[in-house]
Write a protein that holds these residues in place. Sequence first.
Motif, PDB file in Angstrom:
ATOM      1  N   PHE A  52       0.964  -1.097  -0.054  1.00  0.00           N
ATOM      2  CA  PHE A  52      -0.160   0.160  -0.076  1.00  0.00           C
ATOM      3  C   PHE A  52       0.976   1.260  -0.035  1.00  0.00           C
ATOM      4  O   PHE A  52       2.085   1.072   0.602  1.00  0.00           O
ATOM      5  CB  PHE A  52      -0.834   0.020   1.277  1.00  0.00           C
ATOM      6  CG  PHE A  52      -1.998  -1.077   1.200  1.00  0.00           C
ATOM      7  CD1 PHE A  52      -2.906  -1.024   0.400  1.00  0.00           C
ATOM      8  CD2 PHE A  52      -2.049  -2.061   2.137  1.00  0.00           C
ATOM      9  CE1 PHE A  52      -3.855  -2.230   0.395  1.00  0.00           C
ATOM     10  CE2 PHE A  52      -2.805  -2.993   2.125  1.00  0.00           C
ATOM     11  CZ  PHE A  52      -3.875  -2.908   1.190  1.00  0.00           C
ATOM     12  N   PHE A  53       0.376   2.024  -0.658  1.00  0.00           N
ATOM     13  CA  PHE A  53       1.167   3.551  -0.711  1.00  0.00           C
ATOM     14  C   PHE A  53       0.637   4.599   0.076  1.00  0.00           C
ATOM     15  O   PHE A  53      -0.772   5.102  -0.441  1.00  0.00           O
ATOM     16  CB  PHE A  53       1.511   4.114  -2.086  1.00  0.00           C
ATOM     17  CG  PHE A  53       2.023   2.842  -2.791  1.00  0.00           C
ATOM     18  CD1 PHE A  53       3.429   3.132  -3.332  1.00  0.00           C
ATOM     19  CD2 PHE A  53       1.561   1.801  -3.562  1.00  0.00           C
ATOM     20  CE1 PHE A  53       3.995   2.254  -4.272  1.00  0.00           C
ATOM     21  CE2 PHE A  53       2.000   0.739  -4.139  1.00  0.00           C
ATOM     22  CZ  PHE A  53       3.561   1.075  -4.437  1.00  0.00           C
ATOM     23  N   GLN A  54       1.143   5.055   1.287  1.00  0.00           N
ATOM     24  CA  GLN A  54       0.277   6.130   2.055  1.00  0.00           C
ATOM     25  C   GLN A  54       1.072   7.647   1.878  1.00  0.00           C
ATOM     26  O   GLN A  54       2.153   7.648   1.875  1.00  0.00           O
ATOM     27  CB  GLN A  54       0.428   5.782   3.666  1.00  0.00           C
ATOM     28  CG  GLN A  54      -0.325   6.922   4.256  1.00  0.00           C
ATOM     29  CD  GLN A  54      -0.548   6.403   5.527  1.00  0.00           C
ATOM     30  OE1 GLN A  54      -0.106   5.192   6.263  1.00  0.00           O
ATOM     31  NE2 GLN A  54      -1.266   7.070   6.384  1.00  0.00           N
ATOM     32  N   SER A  55      -0.006   8.415   1.499  1.00  0.00           N
ATOM     33  CA  SER A  55       0.530   9.736   1.164  1.00  0.00           C
ATOM     34  C   SER A  55       0.567  10.579   2.491  1.00  0.00           C
ATOM     35  O   SER A  55       0.025  10.407   3.380  1.00  0.00           O
ATOM     36  CB  SER A  55      -0.630  10.619   0.464  1.00  0.00           C
ATOM     37  OG  SER A  55      -0.361  12.184   0.333  1.00  0.00           O
ATOM     38  N   THR A  56       1.770  11.235   2.726  1.00  0.00           N
ATOM     39  CA  THR A  56       1.922  12.148   3.777  1.00  0.00           C
ATOM     40  C   THR A  56       1.430  13.366   3.759  1.00  0.00           C
ATOM     41  O   THR A  56       1.266  14.181   4.776  1.00  0.00           O
ATOM     42  CB  THR A  56       3.641  12.281   4.241  1.00  0.00           C
ATOM     43  OG1 THR A  56       4.390  12.666   3.262  1.00  0.00           O
ATOM     44  CG2 THR A  56       4.128  10.693   4.385  1.00  0.00           C
ATOM     45  N   LEU A  57       1.056  13.754   2.570  1.00  0.00           N
ATOM     46  CA  LEU A  57       0.522  15.093   2.404  1.00  0.00           C
ATOM     47  C   LEU A  57      -1.107  15.179   2.764  1.00  0.00           C
ATOM     48  O   LEU A  57      -1.543  15.759   3.205  1.00  0.00           O
ATOM     49  CB  LEU A  57       0.832  15.573   1.034  1.00  0.00           C
ATOM     50  CG  LEU A  57       2.291  15.926   0.554  1.00  0.00           C
ATOM     51  CD1 LEU A  57       2.681  16.243  -0.840  1.00  0.00           C
ATOM     52  CD2 LEU A  57       2.641  16.834   1.494  1.00  0.00           C
ATOM     53  N   SER A  58      -1.817  14.084   1.811  1.00  0.00           N
ATOM     54  CA  SER A  58      -3.187  14.141   2.042  1.00  0.00           C
ATOM     55  C   SER A  58      -3.714  13.040   3.066  1.00  0.00           C
ATOM     56  O   SER A  58      -4.864  12.988   3.317  1.00  0.00           O
ATOM     57  CB  SER A  58      -3.752  13.695   0.525  1.00  0.00           C
ATOM     58  OG  SER A  58      -3.280  12.278   0.107  1.00  0.00           O
ATOM     59  N   GLY A  59      -2.941  12.147   3.234  1.00  0.00           N
ATOM     60  CA  GLY A  59      -3.376  10.945   4.352  1.00  0.00           C
ATOM     61  C   GLY A  59      -4.076   9.821   3.767  1.00  0.00           C
ATOM     62  O   GLY A  59      -4.234   8.866   4.426  1.00  0.00           O
TER      63      GLY A  59
END
Length: 65
Positions: A52-59
């Motif tokens: 899975f790829f989790q964005s640190t900007l949008s969550g």
Amino acid sequence: MFKQSLSVKDQFGVKRSIQATVDHQFANTQSHSNIKHITVDGEDIRPSFEMFFQSTLSGKIFKII
């Protein structure tokens, strides 16, 4: 490293077409393990152990489909 267009889905079920950076073996295997990172809205996102790829900007959390 090469760029590849892929589709992802976030945790809300919204599908997007994105660019992924893949290694040279991806063309032969099409394996998710050959994806180095995806680029969503200008942010490079590296995969977790579960791919899975989790964005640190949008969550948001993205999954390759």
